[in-house]
Motif scaffolding. Structure first.
Motif, PDB file in Angstrom:
ATOM      1  N   ILE A  75      96.829  17.999  68.131  1.00 40.63           N
ATOM      2  CA  ILE A  75      96.721  16.677  68.751  1.00 40.63           C
ATOM      3  C   ILE A  75      97.982  16.341  69.534  1.00 40.63           C
ATOM      4  O   ILE A  75      97.918  15.838  70.664  1.00 40.63           O
ATOM      5  CB  ILE A  75      96.448  15.609  67.672  1.00 40.63           C
ATOM      6  N   THR A  76      99.141  16.628  68.956  1.00 42.53           N
ATOM      7  CA  THR A  76     100.404  16.293  69.608  1.00 42.53           C
ATOM      8  C   THR A  76     100.529  16.974  70.962  1.00 42.53           C
ATOM      9  O   THR A  76     100.793  16.322  71.993  1.00 42.53           O
ATOM     10  CB  THR A  76     101.582  16.689  68.704  1.00 42.53           C
ATOM     11  N   PHE A  77     100.320  18.278  71.002  1.00 43.45           N
ATOM     12  CA  PHE A  77     100.482  19.004  72.264  1.00 43.45           C
ATOM     13  C   PHE A  77      99.360  18.688  73.246  1.00 43.45           C
ATOM     14  O   PHE A  77      99.564  18.699  74.460  1.00 43.45           O
ATOM     15  CB  PHE A  77     100.561  20.505  71.994  1.00 43.45           C
ATOM     16  N   LEU A  78      98.171  18.384  72.725  1.00 44.22           N
ATOM     17  CA  LEU A  78      97.078  17.994  73.613  1.00 44.22           C
ATOM     18  C   LEU A  78      97.375  16.652  74.266  1.00 44.22           C
ATOM     19  O   LEU A  78      97.123  16.463  75.472  1.00 44.22           O
ATOM     20  CB  LEU A  78      95.770  17.933  72.820  1.00 44.22           C
ATOM     21  N   PHE A  79      97.919  15.708  73.508  1.00 45.10           N
ATOM     22  CA  PHE A  79      98.278  14.414  74.071  1.00 45.10           C
ATOM     23  C   PHE A  79      99.415  14.552  75.081  1.00 45.10           C
ATOM     24  O   PHE A  79      99.450  13.809  76.066  1.00 45.10           O
ATOM     25  CB  PHE A  79      98.687  13.450  72.951  1.00 45.10           C
ATOM     26  N   VAL A  80     100.338  15.454  74.832  1.00 44.72           N
ATOM     27  CA  VAL A  80     101.424  15.687  75.806  1.00 44.72           C
ATOM     28  C   VAL A  80     100.836  16.116  77.141  1.00 44.72           C
ATOM     29  O   VAL A  80     101.230  15.622  78.211  1.00 44.72           O
ATOM     30  CB  VAL A  80     102.407  16.744  75.269  1.00 44.72           C
ATOM     31  N   ASP A  81      99.867  17.027  77.113  1.00 33.69           N
ATOM     32  CA  ASP A  81      99.231  17.475  78.355  1.00 33.69           C
ATOM     33  C   ASP A  81      98.476  16.342  79.033  1.00 33.69           C
ATOM     34  O   ASP A  81      98.542  16.173  80.258  1.00 33.69           O
ATOM     35  CB  ASP A  81      98.261  18.626  78.061  1.00 33.69           C
ATOM     36  N   ILE A  82      97.716  15.558  78.238  1.00 31.60           N
ATOM     37  CA  ILE A  82      96.863  14.529  78.822  1.00 31.60           C
ATOM     38  C   ILE A  82      97.664  13.350  79.349  1.00 31.60           C
ATOM     39  O   ILE A  82      97.384  12.833  80.443  1.00 31.60           O
ATOM     40  CB  ILE A  82      95.838  14.045  77.772  1.00 31.60           C
ATOM     41  N   VAL A  83      98.682  12.924  78.603  1.00 39.30           N
ATOM     42  CA  VAL A  83      99.415  11.710  78.959  1.00 39.30           C
ATOM     43  C   VAL A  83     100.523  11.984  79.973  1.00 39.30           C
ATOM     44  O   VAL A  83     100.685  11.246  80.957  1.00 39.30           O
ATOM     45  CB  VAL A  83      99.995  11.051  77.689  1.00 39.30           C
TER      46      VAL A  83
ATOM     47  N   ALA B 292      90.625  17.883  67.272  1.00 38.07           N
ATOM     48  CA  ALA B 292      91.750  17.419  68.093  1.00 38.07           C
ATOM     49  C   ALA B 292      91.270  16.998  69.479  1.00 38.07           C
ATOM     50  O   ALA B 292      91.690  15.957  70.011  1.00 38.07           O
ATOM     51  CB  ALA B 292      92.798  18.541  68.210  1.00 38.07           C
ATOM     52  N   PHE B 293      90.379  17.785  70.057  1.00 35.07           N
ATOM     53  CA  PHE B 293      89.853  17.460  71.383  1.00 35.07           C
ATOM     54  C   PHE B 293      89.037  16.170  71.346  1.00 35.07           C
ATOM     55  O   PHE B 293      89.170  15.299  72.223  1.00 35.07           O
ATOM     56  CB  PHE B 293      88.993  18.626  71.890  1.00 35.07           C
ATOM     57  N   LEU B 294      88.205  16.008  70.326  1.00 33.55           N
ATOM     58  CA  LEU B 294      87.381  14.807  70.223  1.00 33.55           C
ATOM     59  C   LEU B 294      88.230  13.566  69.947  1.00 33.55           C
ATOM     60  O   LEU B 294      87.950  12.479  70.470  1.00 33.55           O
ATOM     61  CB  LEU B 294      86.335  14.983  69.120  1.00 33.55           C
ATOM     62  N   ILE B 295      89.260  13.708  69.119  1.00 32.70           N
ATOM     63  CA  ILE B 295      90.157  12.578  68.851  1.00 32.70           C
ATOM     64  C   ILE B 295      90.897  12.175  70.123  1.00 32.70           C
ATOM     65  O   ILE B 295      91.080  10.983  70.402  1.00 32.70           O
ATOM     66  CB  ILE B 295      91.145  12.944  67.730  1.00 32.70           C
ATOM     67  N   ALA B 296      91.312  13.171  70.909  1.00 32.48           N
ATOM     68  CA  ALA B 296      91.978  12.854  72.180  1.00 32.48           C
ATOM     69  C   ALA B 296      91.046  12.102  73.117  1.00 32.48           C
ATOM     70  O   ALA B 296      91.463  11.155  73.801  1.00 32.48           O
ATOM     71  CB  ALA B 296      92.466  14.151  72.833  1.00 32.48           C
ATOM     72  N   LEU B 297      89.788  12.492  73.157  1.00 34.81           N
ATOM     73  CA  LEU B 297      88.827  11.784  74.001  1.00 34.81           C
ATOM     74  C   LEU B 297      88.606  10.361  73.495  1.00 34.81           C
ATOM     75  O   LEU B 297      88.493   9.418  74.287  1.00 34.81           O
ATOM     76  CB  LEU B 297      87.491  12.539  74.024  1.00 34.81           C
ATOM     77  N   ALA B 298      88.540  10.201  72.161  1.00 36.24           N
ATOM     78  CA  ALA B 298      88.330   8.866  71.598  1.00 36.24           C
ATOM     79  C   ALA B 298      89.518   7.943  71.864  1.00 36.24           C
ATOM     80  O   ALA B 298      89.338   6.727  72.034  1.00 36.24           O
ATOM     81  CB  ALA B 298      88.075   8.976  70.099  1.00 36.24           C
ATOM     82  N   ALA B 299      90.720   8.502  71.897  1.00 45.92           N
ATOM     83  CA  ALA B 299      91.920   7.699  72.125  1.00 45.92           C
ATOM     84  C   ALA B 299      92.239   7.527  73.610  1.00 45.92           C
ATOM     85  O   ALA B 299      93.158   6.768  73.952  1.00 45.92           O
ATOM     86  CB  ALA B 299      93.121   8.343  71.424  1.00 45.92           C
ATOM     87  N   ASP B 300      91.511   8.203  74.486  1.00 48.32           N
ATOM     88  CA  ASP B 300      91.809   8.136  75.920  1.00 48.32           C
ATOM     89  C   ASP B 300      91.685   6.722  76.489  1.00 48.32           C
ATOM     90  O   ASP B 300      92.482   6.344  77.347  1.00 48.32           O
ATOM     91  CB  ASP B 300      90.898   9.103  76.676  1.00 48.32           C
ATOM     92  N   PRO B 301      90.691   5.895  76.059  1.00 47.84           N
ATOM     93  CA  PRO B 301      90.656   4.526  76.581  1.00 47.84           C
ATOM     94  C   PRO B 301      91.928   3.736  76.305  1.00 47.84           C
ATOM     95  O   PRO B 301      92.353   2.927  77.143  1.00 47.84           O
ATOM     96  CB  PRO B 301      89.446   3.904  75.856  1.00 47.84           C
ATOM     97  N   LEU B 302      92.563   3.952  75.146  1.00 52.54           N
ATOM     98  CA  LEU B 302      93.828   3.273  74.858  1.00 52.54           C
ATOM     99  C   LEU B 302      94.902   3.709  75.840  1.00 52.54           C
ATOM    100  O   LEU B 302      95.637   2.869  76.377  1.00 52.54           O
ATOM    101  CB  LEU B 302      94.263   3.583  73.423  1.00 52.54           C
ATOM    102  N   ALA B 303      95.003   5.023  76.081  1.00 54.14           N
ATOM    103  CA  ALA B 303      96.005   5.519  77.031  1.00 54.14           C
ATOM    104  C   ALA B 303      95.742   4.996  78.440  1.00 54.14           C
ATOM    105  O   ALA B 303      96.680   4.619  79.163  1.00 54.14           O
ATOM    106  CB  ALA B 303      96.007   7.047  77.020  1.00 54.14           C
TER     107      ALA B 303
END
Length: 323
Positions: free
Chosen positions: A160-168, A41-52
């Motif tokens: 992933i869902t809750f991690l993206f909530v924190d990051i975004v 989940a952490f690695l997927i969030a990092l990989a998707a961070d450029p899109l965000a």
């Protein structure tokens, strides 16, 4: 009058450290599925961070950024899950046929060795050492391990869902803490930035390798070319070993279907394509302080599977970086 406590000897300290590390690793092995889901989940969030970040620069609302990022990740995960489920089912369906072909090939090799003057016992012993049925069994075990990982998809999606909530929705909290003078937060922020770059580059390189290999496997008539192409891209995350593991399924099936000549040509092209991407393209993209030595890469790829199972090889390098 106070008396000072005797200091621990260096040998005793080493023993205590090893004992503590052993207990920690044993605990990690007991919760391997959750640790893997959290790491992925952490690695997927990092990989998707450029899109965000790109959507953020375009002035898109945070709620919409969250929805688009999650939708992209969910679609990618769903497609991967469907591919491995369908491809694994098709491979297992054809496995008896592949096994029969492997037995026939071994019989042909044994007969050829006997024609060269070797007795039946010796020819059988030599032919058994190169039995294609062995890699077929390994491929089935690999697909079973992937199926087990897909079984934890619910936990992964929740994380992933809750991690993206924190990051975004609440970005920049780590940077703000670092600016206030917290040394640990500053080091963690630097590590996260470098790890993000590493993961994004590896995703790009893995996608290129997977796409090129898929086209090559299709042109060579390899069964299930998309499955083995995508798998080779994912195995690219495993240093040194993953390069060769990705070759085993298509090479074995090509050997059984078309013979050793076509398998040899496929193997040469596979090495050429993957070598070009990894040695020419990847070094131009990787500019990070997190590059490990070849020895540490090999240790990462072989140690973490002992603790977390086969999937530990894929996340071995990031985990070693974190340690």
């Amino acid at each position: 009058m106070t008396t000072s406590q005797p200091a621990l000897s260096p040998a005793l300290r080493i023993v205590l450290m090893l004992a503590g590390a052993s207990i920690a690793l044993w605990g990690m092995s007991q919760y391997a599925e959750y640790i893997l889901s959290l790491t992925f989940a952490f690695l997927i969030a990092l990989a998707a961070d450029p899109l965000a970040n790109w959507l953020r620069r375009k002035g898109v609302h945070r709620g919409l950024i969250l929805a688009i990022s999650l939708a992209a990740v969910y679609v990618a995960l769903a497609l991967l899950a469907l591919l491995f489920i369908y491809g694994g089912a098709q491979f297992l369906k054809e496995l008896p046929t592949f096994t029969e072909q492997a037995q026939q090939l071994v019989a042909q090799w044994q007969a050829a060795l006997q024609n060269l003057g070797l007795d039946s016992a010796g020819s059988a012993a030599i032919a058994s050492q190169v039995d294609p049925a062995k890699p077929l069994s390994w491929i089935a075990d690999l697909l079973a391990a992937l199926g087990s990982a897909i079984g934890n998809l619910t936990t992964l999606i929740l994380l992933i869902t809750f991690l993206f909530v924190d990051i975004v929705l609440w970005p920049g909290r780590l940077e703000e803490t670092a600016r206030r003078g917290h040394g640990y937060a500053r080091r963690l922020m630097e590590f996260t930035v470098d790890l993000r770059q590493y993961i994004v580059v590896m995703v790009i390189v893995g996608s290129c390798i997977g796409a090129l290999n898929t086209v090559m496997f299709y042109l060579f008539g390899v069964p299930l070319p998309l499955l083995w192409g995508v798998l080779s891209g994912i195995l690219n995350f495993i240093p040194f070993i993953g390069f060769w593991l990705g070759l085993i399924p298509p090479a074995t099936l090509t050997l059984l279907a078309y013979g050793p000549e076509r398998m040899l040509v496929l193997a040469i092209l596979y090495v050429a394509i993957n070598g070009f991407v990894q040695n020419v393209i990847q070094p131009r993209l990787v500019v990070t302080r997190l590059n490990l030595t070849p020895f540490m890469n090999l240790v990462s790829a072989t140690f973490w599977p002992l603790v977390l199972g086969p999937a530990g090889a894929i996340v071995g390098v990031p985990l070693t970086m974190a340690v």
